[in-house]
Design an enzyme around this catalytic site. Structure first.
Site, PDB file in Angstrom:
ATOM      1  N   GLU A   8       0.847  -1.208   0.000  1.00 54.47           N
ATOM      2  CA  GLU A   8       0.000   0.000   0.000  1.00 54.47           C
ATOM      3  C   GLU A   8       0.876   1.249   0.000  1.00 54.47           C
ATOM      4  O   GLU A   8       0.568   2.234  -0.671  1.00 54.47           O
ATOM      5  CB  GLU A   8      -0.941   0.014   1.208  1.00 54.47           C
ATOM      6  CG  GLU A   8      -1.937  -1.129   1.228  1.00 54.47           C
ATOM      7  CD  GLU A   8      -2.713  -1.291  -0.076  1.00 54.47           C
ATOM      8  OE1 GLU A   8      -3.267  -0.296  -0.563  1.00 54.47           O
ATOM      9  OE2 GLU A   8      -2.745  -2.411  -0.605  1.00 54.47           O
TER      10      GLU A   8
ATOM     11  N   TRP B 164       2.009   1.774  -3.412  1.00 52.72           N
ATOM     12  CA  TRP B 164       0.969   2.397  -4.256  1.00 52.72           C
ATOM     13  C   TRP B 164       1.095   3.914  -4.196  1.00 52.72           C
ATOM     14  O   TRP B 164       0.936   4.617  -5.176  1.00 52.72           O
ATOM     15  CB  TRP B 164      -0.442   1.998  -3.779  1.00 52.72           C
ATOM     16  CG  TRP B 164      -0.995   0.758  -4.414  1.00 52.72           C
ATOM     17  CD1 TRP B 164      -1.157  -0.453  -3.815  1.00 52.72           C
ATOM     18  CD2 TRP B 164      -1.494   0.600  -5.764  1.00 52.72           C
ATOM     19  NE1 TRP B 164      -1.715  -1.340  -4.699  1.00 52.72           N
ATOM     20  CE2 TRP B 164      -1.927  -0.716  -5.894  1.00 52.72           C
ATOM     21  CE3 TRP B 164      -1.596   1.455  -6.860  1.00 52.72           C
ATOM     22  CZ2 TRP B 164      -2.466  -1.224  -7.084  1.00 52.72           C
ATOM     23  CZ3 TRP B 164      -2.137   0.973  -8.042  1.00 52.72           C
ATOM     24  CH2 TRP B 164      -2.564  -0.362  -8.148  1.00 52.72           C
TER      25      TRP B 164
ATOM     26  N   TRP C 140     -20.315  11.217 -20.502  1.00 51.33           N
ATOM     27  CA  TRP C 140     -20.778  11.058 -19.125  1.00 51.33           C
ATOM     28  C   TRP C 140     -22.137  11.737 -18.935  1.00 51.33           C
ATOM     29  O   TRP C 140     -22.486  12.660 -19.677  1.00 51.33           O
ATOM     30  CB  TRP C 140     -19.774  11.672 -18.157  1.00 51.33           C
ATOM     31  CG  TRP C 140     -18.397  11.069 -18.194  1.00 51.33           C
ATOM     32  CD1 TRP C 140     -17.303  11.565 -18.845  1.00 51.33           C
ATOM     33  CD2 TRP C 140     -17.960   9.854 -17.569  1.00 51.33           C
ATOM     34  NE1 TRP C 140     -16.207  10.749 -18.658  1.00 51.33           N
ATOM     35  CE2 TRP C 140     -16.580   9.690 -17.868  1.00 51.33           C
ATOM     36  CE3 TRP C 140     -18.583   8.891 -16.773  1.00 51.33           C
ATOM     37  CZ2 TRP C 140     -15.831   8.613 -17.407  1.00 51.33           C
ATOM     38  CZ3 TRP C 140     -17.828   7.814 -16.311  1.00 51.33           C
ATOM     39  CH2 TRP C 140     -16.480   7.683 -16.628  1.00 51.33           C
TER      40      TRP C 140
ATOM     41  N   ASN D  25     -10.602   2.576   2.518  1.00 49.22           N
ATOM     42  CA  ASN D  25     -10.172   2.353   1.130  1.00 49.22           C
ATOM     43  C   ASN D  25     -11.174   1.541   0.308  1.00 49.22           C
ATOM     44  O   ASN D  25     -11.506   1.897  -0.817  1.00 49.22           O
ATOM     45  CB  ASN D  25      -8.804   1.664   1.125  1.00 49.22           C
ATOM     46  CG  ASN D  25      -8.307   1.443  -0.290  1.00 49.22           C
ATOM     47  OD1 ASN D  25      -8.215   2.376  -1.077  1.00 49.22           O
ATOM     48  ND2 ASN D  25      -8.023   0.188  -0.627  1.00 49.22           N
TER      49      ASN D  25
ATOM     50  N   TRP E 149     -15.698  10.935 -13.499  1.00 52.11           N
ATOM     51  CA  TRP E 149     -14.853  10.696 -12.322  1.00 52.11           C
ATOM     52  C   TRP E 149     -14.286  12.001 -11.767  1.00 52.11           C
ATOM     53  O   TRP E 149     -14.015  12.123 -10.569  1.00 52.11           O
ATOM     54  CB  TRP E 149     -13.722   9.710 -12.641  1.00 52.11           C
ATOM     55  CG  TRP E 149     -12.835  10.109 -13.782  1.00 52.11           C
ATOM     56  CD1 TRP E 149     -12.998   9.776 -15.100  1.00 52.11           C
ATOM     57  CD2 TRP E 149     -11.646  10.916 -13.726  1.00 52.11           C
ATOM     58  NE1 TRP E 149     -11.998  10.323 -15.856  1.00 52.11           N
ATOM     59  CE2 TRP E 149     -11.152  11.022 -15.048  1.00 52.11           C
ATOM     60  CE3 TRP E 149     -10.945  11.549 -12.710  1.00 52.11           C
ATOM     61  CZ2 TRP E 149      -9.996  11.742 -15.370  1.00 52.11           C
ATOM     62  CZ3 TRP E 149      -9.798  12.263 -13.013  1.00 52.11           C
ATOM     63  CH2 TRP E 149      -9.336  12.360 -14.327  1.00 52.11           C
TER      64      TRP E 149
ATOM     65  N   TRP F 142      -9.327   7.473  -8.379  1.00 53.83           N
ATOM     66  CA  TRP F 142     -10.518   7.741  -9.192  1.00 53.83           C
ATOM     67  C   TRP F 142     -10.375   7.176 -10.596  1.00 53.83           C
ATOM     68  O   TRP F 142     -11.306   6.564 -11.134  1.00 53.83           O
ATOM     69  CB  TRP F 142     -10.830   9.250  -9.233  1.00 53.83           C
ATOM     70  CG  TRP F 142     -11.673   9.614  -8.060  1.00 53.83           C
ATOM     71  CD1 TRP F 142     -11.259  10.132  -6.871  1.00 53.83           C
ATOM     72  CD2 TRP F 142     -13.089   9.380  -7.937  1.00 53.83           C
ATOM     73  NE1 TRP F 142     -12.323  10.251  -6.017  1.00 53.83           N
ATOM     74  CE2 TRP F 142     -13.465   9.817  -6.643  1.00 53.83           C
ATOM     75  CE3 TRP F 142     -14.070   8.877  -8.774  1.00 53.83           C
ATOM     76  CZ2 TRP F 142     -14.779   9.744  -6.185  1.00 53.83           C
ATOM     77  CZ3 TRP F 142     -15.384   8.809  -8.318  1.00 53.83           C
ATOM     78  CH2 TRP F 142     -15.720   9.232  -7.039  1.00 53.83           C
TER      79      TRP F 142
HETATM   80  C1  LIG Z   1     -11.243   6.788  -5.257  1.00 54.15           C
HETATM   81  C2  LIG Z   1     -10.073   6.785  -4.297  1.00 54.15           C
HETATM   82  C3  LIG Z   1      -9.586   8.002  -3.810  1.00 54.15           C
HETATM   83  C4  LIG Z   1      -8.489   8.020  -2.937  1.00 54.15           C
HETATM   84  N1  LIG Z   1      -8.028   9.231  -2.491  1.00 54.15           N
HETATM   85  C5  LIG Z   1      -6.941   9.278  -1.675  1.00 54.15           C
HETATM   86  C6  LIG Z   1      -6.415  10.518  -1.232  1.00 54.15           C
HETATM   87  O1  LIG Z   1      -6.896  11.599  -1.596  1.00 54.15           O
HETATM   88  N2  LIG Z   1      -5.343  10.501  -0.381  1.00 54.15           N
HETATM   89  C7  LIG Z   1      -4.771   9.326   0.040  1.00 54.15           C
HETATM   90  O2  LIG Z   1      -3.801   9.364   0.810  1.00 54.15           O
HETATM   91  N3  LIG Z   1      -5.232   8.138  -0.392  1.00 54.15           N
HETATM   92  C8  LIG Z   1      -6.301   8.066  -1.217  1.00 54.15           C
HETATM   93  N4  LIG Z   1      -6.783   6.860  -1.628  1.00 54.15           N
HETATM   94  C9  LIG Z   1      -6.070   5.631  -1.222  1.00 54.15           C
HETATM   95  C10 LIG Z   1      -6.560   4.970   0.078  1.00 54.15           C
HETATM   96  O3  LIG Z   1      -7.951   4.828   0.052  1.00 54.15           O
HETATM   97  C11 LIG Z   1      -6.148   5.738   1.331  1.00 54.15           C
HETATM   98  O4  LIG Z   1      -4.766   6.024   1.290  1.00 54.15           O
HETATM   99  C12 LIG Z   1      -6.422   4.913   2.592  1.00 54.15           C
HETATM  100  O5  LIG Z   1      -7.793   4.622   2.686  1.00 54.15           O
HETATM  101  C13 LIG Z   1      -5.983   5.696   3.816  1.00 54.15           C
HETATM  102  O6  LIG Z   1      -6.221   4.959   4.997  1.00 54.15           O
HETATM  103  P1  LIG Z   1      -5.003   4.430   5.872  1.00 54.15           P
HETATM  104  O7  LIG Z   1      -4.062   5.543   6.163  1.00 54.15           O
HETATM  105  O8  LIG Z   1      -5.587   3.686   7.022  1.00 54.15           O
HETATM  106  O9  LIG Z   1      -4.306   3.470   4.847  1.00 54.15           O
HETATM  107  P2  LIG Z   1      -3.487   2.115   5.071  1.00 54.15           P
HETATM  108  O10 LIG Z   1      -4.312   1.012   4.546  1.00 54.15           O
HETATM  109  O11 LIG Z   1      -2.983   2.021   6.447  1.00 54.15           O
HETATM  110  O12 LIG Z   1      -2.268   2.295   4.044  1.00 54.15           O
HETATM  111  C14 LIG Z   1      -1.039   2.917   4.442  1.00 54.15           C
HETATM  112  C15 LIG Z   1      -0.748   4.119   3.578  1.00 54.15           C
HETATM  113  O13 LIG Z   1      -0.502   3.718   2.243  1.00 54.15           O
HETATM  114  C16 LIG Z   1      -0.986   4.718   1.350  1.00 54.15           C
HETATM  115  N5  LIG Z   1      -2.003   4.107   0.492  1.00 54.15           N
HETATM  116  C17 LIG Z   1      -2.803   3.063   0.794  1.00 54.15           C
HETATM  117  N6  LIG Z   1      -3.563   2.732  -0.269  1.00 54.15           N
HETATM  118  C18 LIG Z   1      -3.228   3.588  -1.249  1.00 54.15           C
HETATM  119  C19 LIG Z   1      -3.656   3.754  -2.597  1.00 54.15           C
HETATM  120  N7  LIG Z   1      -4.585   2.955  -3.150  1.00 54.15           N
HETATM  121  N8  LIG Z   1      -3.129   4.740  -3.325  1.00 54.15           N
HETATM  122  C20 LIG Z   1      -2.168   5.544  -2.797  1.00 54.15           C
HETATM  123  N9  LIG Z   1      -1.725   5.438  -1.542  1.00 54.15           N
HETATM  124  C21 LIG Z   1      -2.238   4.468  -0.776  1.00 54.15           C
HETATM  125  C22 LIG Z   1      -1.592   5.827   2.201  1.00 54.15           C
HETATM  126  O14 LIG Z   1      -0.614   6.833   2.367  1.00 54.15           O
HETATM  127  C23 LIG Z   1      -1.886   5.113   3.504  1.00 54.15           C
HETATM  128  O15 LIG Z   1      -1.899   5.957   4.626  1.00 54.15           O
HETATM  129  C24 LIG Z   1      -7.877   6.803  -2.532  1.00 54.15           C
HETATM  130  C25 LIG Z   1      -8.389   5.595  -3.017  1.00 54.15           C
HETATM  131  C26 LIG Z   1      -9.470   5.584  -3.882  1.00 54.15           C
HETATM  132  C27 LIG Z   1      -9.985   4.266  -4.384  1.00 54.15           C
END
Ligand SMILES: Cc1cc2nc3c(=O)[nH]c(=O)nc-3n(C[C@H](O)[C@H](O)[C@H](O)COP(=O)(O)OP(=O)(O)OC[C@H]3O[C@@H](n4cnc5c(N)ncnc54)[C@H](O)[C@@H]3O)c2cc1C
Length: 470
Positions: free
Chosen positions: A276, A279, A307, A342, A360, A383
């Protein structure tokens, strides 16, 4: 060098801060500065949650610096005007800062570079927010990666640098000299951007606490728990990684330590968490190498998609009134807390783009306004992935079914019931399709569904196929 200004941006911390450590190493005096720019309050992407989190984090940084004997000099205005003037006032020879990767931030850095050059001051930028940046990881053909799995493999094949030293506390390096400093607004309300959400707190200590708690146990369950919104199995570090209240090397070091004492199953869970974090870096390198994603689809053919512009549907989605419980619970949670799990982000994004067939970019903008962790690269990537227009996208014909997603990831409806009080008396077998009992639905006062998934799916496929054919 005699005096260096450290310009804090998205690195609101003292520990594990590359530019700050470099300044402390190379200058006799380090003056910590934060510029509160008008742009923080203007523009379509501004959100009260993120602004409040930023203000809290700067205030916490200010206090932490005072404890160490340093003053954070705060000035309000445009960075390209403030910084050269400050350098003349404080007789600084250079400004150090950590790199930003968003196109608008890079344009500002160009303006700052030339403004500083005019007063004969250097501007040095350091890699800090990520382990591997920009074009450091390329394919064998020398091209940027557009698919996550091989990128992650290449990422993991390299070694990771360890946390930077704490900002050394030499009193002489930055004695409090009562430099003129502007007051920071106490809240976004003061700036005319009222906060209606109950958001998580900002600041470096909060971030370090979250990390310690997560690595003490939850990381070992993460592989499973992260999928279930009611369990809240994530680290909650995203707003901190965005604001830079925690250093990425600190997170990786803590993860490495946790993994070193893990069982095989627990280690697998740690590796999922690592993915993650990768990512996050993947989307930041996409933003750097393909900046057109900020304006349209990664696969540009999809800019021709037709759209829907149904404003009523969009309002229902934003307000959590679509009639699909998992979608509405997620949106109500976002509106109330500035956060969203997420799995739920993927579900609501798919619903907006595939069931309501709304662009989107409308959802991307709404998320930026509401999210406390709203981040251009991750949000745009998420997105476009969900809409099927981006790098590594789910193919357009893979459309989440909001009913089965709810049944799989919130089987007992615990999360739905937390946010939709109207459904509190519904039995679990009906919770994700309350319309199956019309009488109970009517009595509950919960909204009827605004579209039918089974009818929308073929329409959405036709929308994509029209572009594919042309
Ligand atoms: C439509 C959509 C919009 C999103 N918008 C954002 C946003 O604006 N900002 C954001 O930080 N994340 C975003 N995410 C990714 C992800 O949903 C969040 O990072 C995550 O939910 C944050 O919770 P956490 O800190 O507990 O993550 P954890 O599950 O603990 O993951 C650890 C860290 O990894 C990073 N991470 C995890 N998943 C992703 C991912 N898919 N893409 C990029 N980084 C990731 C984040 O920095 C996160 O804090 C988005 C995902 C989707 C599907």
């Amino acid at each position: 060098m005699k005096t260096v200004i450290h310009w804090f941006r998205r690195d609101l911390r003292i520990l594990d801060n590359v530019a700050l450590s470099e300044a402390a190493k190379r200058a006799e005096q380090v003056i910590p500065v934060f510029v509160f720019e008008d742009a923080f309050c203007n523009g379509p992407d501004v959100g009260a949650a993120r602004l409040t989190f930023l203000l809290q984090s700067v205030e916490s940084l200010r206090k932490n610096l005072v404890e160490l004997g340093h003053q954070l000099v705060i000035r309000r205005g445009k960075a390209e005007a403030i910084l050269p003037a400050l350098c003349l006032e404080l007789e600084a020879q250079a400004v150090f800062a950590n790199k930003r990767y968003e196109p608008y931030a890079q344009r500002r850095d160009e303006r700052v570079t030339s403004a500083l050059l005019n007063v004969d001051v250097g501007f040095e930028l350091f890699k800090d927010a990520v382990v591997w940046e920009e074009s450091e990881i390329l394919t064998q053909a020398g091209k940027p990666y557009t698919v996550f799995t091989p990128y992650a493999k290449a990422w993991k094949a390299r070694s990771i640098s360890l946390p930077r030293q704490k900002f050394p506390i030499h009193h002489a390096q930055s004695p409090i000299r009562n430099f003129k400093s502007d007051a920071l607004p106490k809240s976004s309300d003061e700036l005319g951007i009222p906060l209606a959400q109950n958001i998580p707190p900002g600041g470096e200590r909060v971030a370090l606490d979250l990390l310690a708690k997560f690595m003490a146990g939850p990381v070992y369950e993460y592989g499973t728990s992260r999928n279930y919104p009611a369990l809240d199995g994530g680290s909650s570090l995203s707003p901190h990684l965005r604001a830079g209240t925690i250093g990425i090397r600190t997170v990786f070091a803590a993860l490495g330590k946790a993994r070193s004492r893990a069982t095989a199953t627990q280690a697998a869970s740690c590796d999922i968490f690592l993915n993650e974090l990768i990512w996050r870096e993947f989307y930041l390198q996409v933003l750097h190498n393909f900046p057109h994603v900020t304006k349209g689809a990664f696969w540009q053919e999809y800019d021709a998609l037709k759209w829907s512009d149904n404003q009523a549907h969009f309002a229902a989605w934003c307000e959590g009134r679509t009639g699909y419980p998992i979608v509405d619970a997620a949106m109500r949670c976002l509106n109330a807390t500035g956060t969203m799990h997420n799995r739920l982000r993927m579900i609501v994004a798919m619903f907006l783009t595939k069931d309501l067939m709304i662009h989107w970019q409308w959802g991307e903008r709404y998320f930026m306004n509401q999210l406390v962790d709203g981040d251009l690269a991750a949000n745009n990537g998420g997105w476009q992935w969900s809409a099927g227009t981006g790098t590594d996208a789910a193919p357009y014909f893979r459309i989440f079914n909001p009913i089965s997603q709810g049944e799989k990831f919130d089987a007992d409806g615990k999360f739905v019931k937390r946010w939709i009080s109207e459904l509190k008396d519904f039995p679990a077998y009906l919770i994700h399709q309350p319309w199956e009992n019309p009488l109970l639905l009517l009595r509950s006062k919960y909204v009827p569904r605004i579209v039918t998934h089974e009818e929308q799916r073929p329409k959405c496929l036709a929308m994509f196929q029209a572009v594919k054919k042309s």
